[in-house]
Design an enzyme around this catalytic site. Structure first.
Site, PDB file in Angstrom:
ATOM      1  N   GLY A  96      70.461  18.284  12.228  1.00 18.65           N
ATOM      2  CA  GLY A  96      70.050  18.219  10.831  1.00 18.65           C
ATOM      3  C   GLY A  96      68.727  17.499  10.644  1.00 18.65           C
ATOM      4  N   GLY A  97      67.805  17.650  11.589  1.00 20.33           N
ATOM      5  CA  GLY A  97      66.476  17.082  11.435  1.00 20.33           C
ATOM      6  C   GLY A  97      66.482  15.566  11.327  1.00 20.33           C
ATOM      7  N   SER A 127      69.869  19.374  18.293  1.00 19.47           N
ATOM      8  CA  SER A 127      68.842  19.400  17.241  1.00 19.47           C
ATOM      9  C   SER A 127      68.353  17.997  16.902  1.00 19.47           C
ATOM     10  CB  SER A 127      69.393  20.122  16.009  1.00 19.47           C
ATOM     11  OG  SER A 127      69.721  21.451  16.316  1.00 19.47           O
ATOM     12  N   ASP A 413      67.701  26.526  19.684  1.00 22.85           N
ATOM     13  CA  ASP A 413      68.478  25.446  19.090  1.00 22.85           C
ATOM     14  C   ASP A 413      69.917  25.916  18.857  1.00 22.85           C
ATOM     15  OD1 ASP A 413      69.574  23.615  17.193  1.00 22.85           O
ATOM     16  OD2 ASP A 413      67.557  23.077  16.543  1.00 22.85           O
TER      17      ASP A 413
END
Length: 584
Positions: A96-97, A127, A413
């Site tokens: 989720g960045g 990720s 990813d």
């Protein structure tokens, strides 16, 4: 699994490997059906087998001593635990960045405060969570030190302007790094540029760290073993629902869970044929691996670039739409290209145009040399239990279309498929007892977990049943325990949704907020206006601290549930709970 080399391949090795003593038999029978038969005493660089490597087995022995000591203190046990009584605890972090990265720092900080971080044996992520993991392992003693140090570093860089990442000085650094990488023999794509920009955004510079270097953090079992995941897909069809294969990265090995083929990280990216090393390339910096593990977020490069260089309204909206679509249902572009062109670094309009060209038509995957290239599978490989466990697609009956026939891997990813890192934790040799599942989704706190259960049940993998009431679906709590009493092999799972339930009223467990502290508890993790959107690479300091403290609080507030789960799995490991030989 039986790997067989035919006469034609044997002749190829004799001609190209420079080892006249190497003779590969076309077919031999072995009690272990996964052995590649070679009369040379020298082992193949590619390790074939589904078991854990010797280095990981040795690490587990060291780590169990650390875990046993931590459990004795945390659970106030009156005796020391024997090695076979020590439960295996793993962290399963979602992607989720920057939201995932910040949340994971908060979760780990809470475990450290509770004295439970040393109870963890494995730390797995995908990720954005890998950004935190890779940074932590810069320090071989990270879990034994105050985590406020690395957190302060990330806070500093995450809350500052990203303009410097696109300065002429940094662009020149990127050009030199990519040119060097190409000269070394590595393929280069826009994902490599994304990796360098990401490194500058998160750390202010390109750092010379390698995955193999993280072994120093495991020498005494002083930290959990980090596990990073990627997916291998078909280059001409990036739909992960049609074809996907899990690829695991650890400081000891990189390899396929499906085929049981692994190489040391020093050799990942080097050229192989039929298990033999044909051309060794320098090991990639870990930032380039982060580009593989989180290439779905290369869309953020678009977001940053258009804000800094372009005022064209239509193009801005085009990029915004792409970024928004990633949060909902990411689908990779099927375009492929190699973009090492001299024009991309030119200043002014030419630079903007070059960026526009390859960013809006970019590949979102990374190509790496296939270390399984040329290996042949036995015609009955589909019947091997360990292989079938991880099978994901309809192409298995056609050996000519399997990955060992491809010269290159096409890595994406894992969030393109399932936004969680469960596959590494479920490898049979790891015998997971308890999984701490850290969610970081703004809108669907159970979606990835439920997808994982469906995936596992369809393939016979042990996984607890995720059953939720309508009330839980509507208003999630801070912690959930899932288990399956009918399946002793299934780990107990503690799931921590990203929610603001009691944190808005309490600054610490049991400590009510004063009126002046109420604003600090208003952390927005649900609305579309949340500052923690996937495309956001820059936080305000108060937003960063709010998400960090919320994640910290939710775990600390669930201390009783964690301790109870540890007691449960410890009881499972007790000698009286194990089946006797007569029962087995």
């Amino acid at each position: 699994m039986l790997w067989i080399l035919g006469l034609e391949q044997r002749d190829y090795l004799a001609a190209h490997c420079g080892d006249s003593q190497t003779v590969i038999e076309p077919c031999m029978v072995s009690s272990d059906p996964r052995i590649l038969h070679c009369s040379s005493p020298k082992e193949l660089p590619v390790r074939l087998g589904f078991d854990l490597c010797a280095e990981e087995e040795a690490f587990l022995s060291r780590r169990k001593k650390v875990v046993a000591k931590a459990l004795k203190q945390a659970l106030q046990l009156d005796r020391d635990l024997q090695e076979d009584e020590v439960p295996v605890v793993g962290i399963m972090a979602e992607g989720g960045g920057t939201r995932a990265m910040t949340s994971l720092y908060g979760h780990l900080l809470a475990l450290q405060k509770l004295g439970l971080l040393d109870c963890v044996t494995y730390l797995s992520g995908i990720s954005g969570s890998t950004w935190a993991m890779a940074h932590l392992y810069w320090d071989p003693e990270w879990s034994q030190k105050d985590l406020e140090g690395p957190i302060s570093h990330v806070r500093e860089h995450l809350t500052k302007s990203k303009l410097s990442a696109f300065s002429p000085e940094h662009l020149e650094i990127y050009r030199r790094e990519l040119q060097l990488r190409a000269e070394q023999g590595h393929s280069t794509t826009v994902v490599d540029l994304w990796a360098l920009v990401l490194e500058s955004m998160l750390h202010g510079q390109v750092v010379d760290q390698k995955l193999s270097g993280q072994r120093t953090a495991l020498e005494r079992g002083q930290n959990p073993l980090p596990l990073y995941l990627s997916l291998n897909v078909k280059e001409n069809n990036l739909d992960t629902f049609e074809f996907k294969e899990w690829v695991e990265f650890s400081p000891y090995e990189v390899g396929f869970l499906k085929y049981g083929g692994f190489v040391p990280p020093e050799l990942f990216g080097s050229k192989f044929f039929m298990g033999q090393l044909m051309k060794r390339l320098p090991e990639s910096q870990i930032c380039f691996l982060e580009g593989i593990w989180s290439n779905i977020f290369s869309l953020n490069l678009l977001d940053t670039w258009y804000g800094l260089t372009c005022s064209e309204g239509d193009w801005k909206q085009h990029i915004k739409d792409k970024i928004q679509n990633v949060e909902k249902a990411p689908v990779a572009s099927s375009a492929t290209s190699s973009w090492m062109e001299s024009s991309w670094l030119k200043s002014g309009t030419a630079l903007a145009q070059a960026f526009k060209g390859f960013l809006t038509n970019r590949p979102l995957h990374q190509c790496e040399a296939n270390f399984l290239h040329g290996l042949q599978l036995h015609r009955d490989y589909c019947n091997q239990k360990d292989f079938s466990t991880w099978a994901d697609f309809q192409l298995d009956p056609i050996p000519s279309r399997l990955t060992p026939q491809e010269p290159q891997l096409c890595l994406v990813d894992p969030a393109y498929f399932i936004n969680t890192s469960f596959p590494s934790l479920l490898r049979p040799g790891r015998r997971m007892d308890l999984i701490l599942s850290f969610n970081c989704s703004l809108n669907s706190p159970f979606e990835a977990l439920q997808q994982s259960e469906l995936y596992c049940r369809a393939r016979g993998l042990p996984f607890p049943h995720v059953e939720l009431s309508p009330e839980d679906q509507l208003q999630p709590k801070e912690c959930y325990l899932f288990s399956d009493p009918t399946c002793p092999e299934a780990p107990v799972l503690l799931h921590f949704p990203l929610v603001n339930v009691s944190f808005k009223d309490y600054s610490a467990p049991g400590v009510k907020r004063s009126p002046a502290e109420i604003p600090a508890g208003q952390v927005d993790v649900t609305k579309d206006t949340s500052p923690y959107a996937l495309c956001n690479m820059t936080y305000k300091k108060e937003d960063f601290d709010g998400l960090l403290r919320l994640s910290d609080y939710n775990v600390q507030n669930s201390q009783a549930a964690i301790l109870q789960a540890l007691r449960t799995v410890l009881k499972r490991r007790a000698p009286e709970a194990r089946p006797s030989k007569a029962q087995m």
